[in-house]
Design a protein around this motif. Structure first.
Motif, PDB file in Angstrom:
ATOM      1  N   TRP D 293       0.911  -1.104   0.724  1.00 42.93           N
ATOM      2  CA  TRP D 293       0.100  -0.098   0.035  1.00 42.93           C
ATOM      3  C   TRP D 293       0.977   1.421  -0.180  1.00 42.93           C
ATOM      4  O   TRP D 293       1.471   1.216   0.581  1.00 42.93           O
ATOM      5  CB  TRP D 293      -0.573   0.137   1.008  1.00 42.93           C
ATOM      6  CG  TRP D 293      -1.828   1.531   1.553  1.00 42.93           C
ATOM      7  CD1 TRP D 293      -2.777   1.012   0.654  1.00 42.93           C
ATOM      8  CD2 TRP D 293      -1.622   2.029   2.248  1.00 42.93           C
ATOM      9  NE1 TRP D 293      -3.895   2.394   1.243  1.00 42.93           N
ATOM     10  CE2 TRP D 293      -3.028   3.289   2.035  1.00 42.93           C
ATOM     11  CE3 TRP D 293      -0.477   2.835   2.525  1.00 42.93           C
ATOM     12  CZ2 TRP D 293      -2.846   3.988   2.744  1.00 42.93           C
ATOM     13  CZ3 TRP D 293      -0.606   4.330   3.644  1.00 42.93           C
ATOM     14  CH2 TRP D 293      -1.788   4.626   3.656  1.00 42.93           C
ATOM     15  N   GLY D 295       0.390   5.424   0.236  1.00 43.17           N
ATOM     16  CA  GLY D 295      -1.114   6.377   0.774  1.00 43.17           C
ATOM     17  C   GLY D 295       0.086   8.134   0.426  1.00 43.17           C
ATOM     18  O   GLY D 295       1.236   8.154   0.123  1.00 43.17           O
ATOM     19  N   ASN D 301      -4.981   6.767  -3.271  1.00 44.91           N
ATOM     20  CA  ASN D 301      -4.182   5.777  -2.551  1.00 44.91           C
ATOM     21  C   ASN D 301      -3.523   4.253  -3.596  1.00 44.91           C
ATOM     22  O   ASN D 301      -4.079   4.308  -4.526  1.00 44.91           O
ATOM     23  CB  ASN D 301      -4.555   5.168  -1.693  1.00 44.91           C
ATOM     24  CG  ASN D 301      -4.445   5.904  -0.177  1.00 44.91           C
ATOM     25  OD1 ASN D 301      -3.464   7.154   0.011  1.00 44.91           O
ATOM     26  ND2 ASN D 301      -5.277   6.675   0.903  1.00 44.91           N
ATOM     27  N   GLU D 302      -2.574   4.090  -3.692  1.00 41.20           N
ATOM     28  CA  GLU D 302      -2.146   3.197  -4.892  1.00 41.20           C
ATOM     29  C   GLU D 302      -1.719   2.191  -3.955  1.00 41.20           C
ATOM     30  O   GLU D 302      -1.300   1.643  -2.728  1.00 41.20           O
ATOM     31  CB  GLU D 302      -0.790   3.643  -5.378  1.00 41.20           C
ATOM     32  CG  GLU D 302      -1.021   3.968  -6.321  1.00 41.20           C
ATOM     33  CD  GLU D 302       0.239   4.439  -7.132  1.00 41.20           C
ATOM     34  OE1 GLU D 302       0.980   5.839  -8.157  1.00 41.20           O
ATOM     35  OE2 GLU D 302       0.990   4.400  -6.415  1.00 41.20           O
ATOM     36  N   THR D 303      -1.689  -0.046  -4.844  1.00 40.74           N
ATOM     37  CA  THR D 303      -1.868  -0.518  -4.028  1.00 40.74           C
ATOM     38  C   THR D 303      -0.685  -1.020  -5.310  1.00 40.74           C
ATOM     39  O   THR D 303      -1.867  -1.403  -6.478  1.00 40.74           O
ATOM     40  CB  THR D 303      -3.062  -1.493  -3.845  1.00 40.74           C
ATOM     41  OG1 THR D 303      -3.813  -1.398  -3.447  1.00 40.74           O
ATOM     42  CG2 THR D 303      -2.314  -3.046  -4.046  1.00 40.74           C
ATOM     43  N   LEU D 304       0.350  -0.997  -5.442  1.00 41.45           N
ATOM     44  CA  LEU D 304       1.273  -2.069  -5.988  1.00 41.45           C
ATOM     45  C   LEU D 304       0.696  -3.396  -5.832  1.00 41.45           C
ATOM     46  O   LEU D 304       1.585  -4.441  -4.942  1.00 41.45           O
ATOM     47  CB  LEU D 304       2.993  -1.479  -5.854  1.00 41.45           C
ATOM     48  CG  LEU D 304       3.598  -1.991  -7.190  1.00 41.45           C
ATOM     49  CD1 LEU D 304       3.775  -2.042  -7.833  1.00 41.45           C
ATOM     50  CD2 LEU D 304       5.571  -1.641  -6.042  1.00 41.45           C
ATOM     51  N   ILE D 305       1.602  -3.737  -6.417  1.00 39.50           N
ATOM     52  CA  ILE D 305       1.690  -5.800  -7.293  1.00 39.50           C
ATOM     53  C   ILE D 305       1.983  -6.408  -6.932  1.00 39.50           C
ATOM     54  O   ILE D 305       3.478  -5.354  -7.631  1.00 39.50           O
ATOM     55  CB  ILE D 305       0.354  -5.928  -7.473  1.00 39.50           C
ATOM     56  CG1 ILE D 305      -1.332  -5.841  -7.291  1.00 39.50           C
ATOM     57  CG2 ILE D 305       0.074  -7.004  -8.349  1.00 39.50           C
ATOM     58  CD1 ILE D 305      -2.410  -5.675  -8.082  1.00 39.50           C
TER      59      ILE D 305
END
Lengths: 387, 387, 387, 387
Positions: D293, D295, D301-305
């Protein structure tokens, strides 16, 4: 007890993945790797002490010191290789799809029966502990009568028209792409978890890009995302689907719905399934494989963690670490390969002793489902699956 | 400026919810409540200082001090009441479905046009800030070309055969239940967010329970879950669907897939939508309405929080609190009602000035979609929507 | 029964929010709004039919037609206004903090007892249905013995040194900022849910920005994020904390840990609490208030949805909609105000009849906790809370 | 190139896990396993073709065909074994803690420097791809100035007083349990990700159970949960902590807060970290290791996989599969072991060439932190870490 000697055909992404999984299976020795790409095969062999490197997979056929072979060739070679291996009396684990036509897959099932060897197909998602748990829950009646099953399989690695790979070429990969490549995993998962076969389908497929930019250099599956758009390419027509909707009827009056797409931005490998029953429901998402959602009407919903102390006796055997220690994609094939070689080592008989891994019969079941999907899409009507 | 005087017909769950939302709308006074259940109507009136309580909604027609009326009657009265209100020159906000047949809904659209009053229908989910944001993103081309839209609307309040409510009776509620009650919200949401109409459908509906146990006492919508199974009941046949699959084609070649179920254990009101475009994708779930997922291929996925400082100018107007201060279901109708009465107060003209709320035309659009769904299910073929 | 007449002092963000919530409470009439910002007060009054607008809150003191007053003034006026209202025999609902010193808050508690009026303080998070549910679970022993409580309260609206607001000025807002503004909510939440008082604290506070850029124009709380960095400003020193760590001991040997920050990028209003007991644990996050996590050792974890049919009898009364219909931040104060006015309408006696809303005693409890936190930080040792 | 020959001491859970990981590392051969439990050692050796099984680890010291040794003995043997291996000129990978006292760990660091061999300690969580990514983000300044770091490490496998294991015995496991076993991982993670050392600590530890029921049969770590409460046991006093709070100061004025607990129901292995900086924040949870995550204040906000195409060049090397193909706990040690043996194979010099894996110096750093934590708890004051 001497190990079972295994050879792997193919040194691409899947070939290397098979070697990795096999190294973790007890009582197995990887003794050979066969590949047209000799330098890559030698690199893998060197790294993992694999004694033999072969240019031509045919050379495996006569070797008595090879007991089992993993077929990781491109789709259009699956039939030929699988058939030859059966003919040579090898145990065979094939990558999916089993073949490119149902006539071929049907023939392989028959040949395998005659050969008496163990066969397997890499429906790897069955190897997840919580998939096994889900199947157990349905079998024990914990969900009650099953009303509906639904879900999707979404990816984005083919989102742009600059994405290219051999899987886009029907001559190599088959007439169906998204359904055969990933939809087939979902269908197998549903059939495995519910214990029911898909008997009829209605399909509506789509293609986001009628043409794509084929780079002059070959690109490994999934790798295009790292490389970016190619500089040199040919604009080529595409004749396989980027996705589609499949409605299904399963044994016992169960209905299902599947959405497949390889052009869904942000979805990397989102295979999701929900089974709704008269007592409870379950939901599982391959991208977060260590939790299983269980829905209730009369009490709080549950999240079952992949924790051996919380799982049933069968599923527990697929978990190698305590709860909270996530297991992932590489651990699924490892489990299935273990089951296969445990079966062989125990001297079990295909057709007599139940297999705890997917076999060529399961591979054939997928080919006929894909056939029905293509026929339904063409005719826009319900089509029976020719099991 | 004197307030717009509003009357509400109905004192059940929805009637009370309308009063609650109207109390929060500027420049509006709730002046009357009409209901066959006078004690309940008087209770609400007493609590919120509503001066007039009427036994018969017809008595509203002649009152000059009532400018607008909210129609919260059962489905089978919608047409009659809406028609009478239009005839009396009232602005009308109707609960959905607009009517039980498309002939009726078509007539209402025509009557409304002639009457020149403002009309609205309570597709309340449009009132969520992030739904507005999603529509704006599509309109601005942030998703690129739209490839596919998919989702579901799942509930569990009718899971058991002991669950009963007037919505199960086709005579009162209409020939379609799950699709008309909840599937219609999803269809409206998709059309609103994408800006495209559904033009063709293929539907496959199902019924989990052929009979249900009808309690001898009437049960409010959703309330059966609290009450538990009834002790005294009649076993009655059910002729509406518990759920179904709807495939859709939308304008501009967009394809969609919807799963609807009122028998999915653990799913309370899970309306979920994903729109996949050539640049990015978005996903929104009504049960977690304060976040919007945005999927990308080339950068990390995003979670946009309902935060006025992060939203576009239009959507910001639907958020009343800063980011991290969740807004919920009750705030949607509040926003739509605000838009309606702001429109009326500004003297805007229906048919001339664009409405920023769903109108009878949107209500009619849903009725014809449901018609097409029922026809498709019966014939098991694609059916055009008769817009 | 005639309604209870309520006046609101303040027409800023909180004043308007109180009016919004009061409009939804049965048997209450908002009859006056007092504010130094007359145009804004008149706007609100006009929108919601509030008959009286006053420039000076003192004018409320003598009005017999005002039974209760909501004090939404800046922190440095809380004591003076609350005291005067008590002196005038009004029921008082104060915004928090109750006062800026514990001497003052203690005096108010005493004055309230003497006056015999109902008092309340807006610890609004108690109004969430699942917070009530959590308290009930602890009370009923469902968690067993309590081992530890922990959590955080994180925001980002003061991340940059260009963020400014009156809350940054200790003369107006008090010697503590992050702890007093938001940490206090968490402390109240923990005390409310566990039923135990915080008795000792160890605190370590921090300041990310020693100076900030104060715009020449006043900025509403939270609003700076929308406006962006100011063009004209003065660089001013800051003497309040941007965040801190608070370790706590609670009655019965329970230990707690809190992290507070107003400079955590991406966290908008993340108030999160976990209570770990010998049988089970619970976890709740204000940003997703419609679910309560319940952790188990011997069975799957649970997610309890805000669904009246799944909650206990008390908590159910705080939920106005069925499961899956999210309720949010605005619904908390609405519930607490309802409880307050229901208490008053029932003729209950403060000090005799238990209050189901936070009172001035709870407000005082927070002031002494903040005192102890500041003292501990200064001395870097454990400090007893002077209850 | 001939492989590096590795021996493993220990055949318990960790010993087997090391063998599993080593089998996946290129250019490594597991040639020996030493264990007091010879049957178990022989079983592992048989399964994976390990030629030598030794009863006594001392016998490894003189073998020239063993180049490196993995020390998976109980904590109280770590020093002795590590010291002897260094003395014998072996490369050493030790399980953590490096030793039971800082005098010992300091000595090992010195001995290792003199011996010139490569040393490593199994801070396995560094091996996760997104942990590497997080470190890179901080290093590149993507978070800006670091304000605060916080998190927790929660488990439930010691929740009940019927849970027992050698780790509860200070004579075998050390004076600290929860902090040394799991808190130390968190401290290493924070130091690794932020690139800053912990310089001072304030600690407050707790014990939920003063006595526990020690079964008469030995129980493997984590296994008690599956076995259930023992039937035969001795009630024994416990002198190590079940959890605690640690406040920390790190280099450069960064502050941190950690909550540790082994008695948090439902939390299996929840190691969670958040780093808040002036530009952005990041958050990572070991139980969902494939997402990071990020912020932001000014954008979603981002969720980097964990997707190689989305990660930086260094982190990408820790990911073996495409995005959406989850990798898990077993893949972390595999990565670290790979780094260690790649370093050795390349002929790199400890003390000269930077190590991309945790070394004995990192192991020593943890021992002195735990020392400081214990001292601080005893004295209830801030204590400097004696680096």
């Amino acid at each position: 007890m001497p190990p079972i000697n295994v050879a792997v055909i193919g040194s691409g992404f899947m070939g290397a993945a098979h070697v990795d999984a096999l190294r973790r299976v007890p009582n197995v020795a990887v003794v050979a790797i066969a590949s047209a790409d000799r330098p890559r095969a030698q690199e893998i062999a060197g790294q993992f002490g694999i004694p033999h490197v072969l240019d031509d997979w045919h050379d495996l056929l006569g070797r008595a010191d090879v007991h089992a072979v993993h077929n990781c060739t491109p789709n259009n070679l699956h039939f030929e290789v699988n058939k030859a291996l059966l003919g040579a009396g090898k145990h065979v684990l094939s990558e999916k799809p089993l073949t490119m036509t149902s006539a071929e897959s049907s023939e392989l099932v028959r040949l395998a029966r005659d050969a008496g060897v163990a066969t397997a197909i890499n429906f790897n998602y069955r190897g997840y502990p919580l998939v096994q748990q889900a199947r157990g829950m349905v079998q024990r009646g914990e969900l009650g009568d099953l009303f509906v099953v639904h879900g999707h399989y979404l990816q984005d690695w083919l989102l742009y028209d600059t994405d290219y790979n051999w899987r886009l070429e029907s001559a190599v990969s088959g007439k169906s792409r998204a359904i055969a490549d990933i939809g087939s995993h979902w269908c197998d998962l549903v059939q495995f978890v519910t214990g029911r076969k898909i008997t009829r389908v209605f399909a509506h497929l789509f293609r986001a890009h009628e043409t794509r930019k084929k780079p002059t250099q070959e690109v490994e599956t999934y790798k295009g995302k790292e490389l970016g758009a190619p500089h040199e390419y040919d604009e080529v027509p595409i004749d396989t689907e980027d996705g589609g909707f499949v409605l299904a009827e399963l044994e016992g009056g169960l209905r299902g719905s599947l959405v497949v797409s390889q052009v869904s931005a942000g979805r990397k490998n989102r295979q999701w399934i929900e089974v709704d029953g008269s007592k409870s429901a379950l939901s599982w998402n391959q991208e977060e494989p260590n939790t299983l959602w269980i829905g209730y009407r009369d009490k709080p919903n549950e999240t079952l963690i992949k924790d051996p102390s919380l799982m049933d006796a069968n599923a527990r055997g697929y978990a190698h670490y305590p709860g909270g220690h996530p297991e992932g994609y590489p651990d699924g094939p490892r489990n299935l390969f273990r089951n296969l070689y445990r079966y062989i080592a125990a001297g079990k008989k295909p057709g007599v002793d139940a297999a705890d891994f997917p076999t060529f019969e399961d591979g054939h079941a997928e080919v006929v489902i894909v056939d029905a999907v293509l026929a339904s899409h063409e005719q826009q009507r319900w089509v029976d699956v020719n099991h």
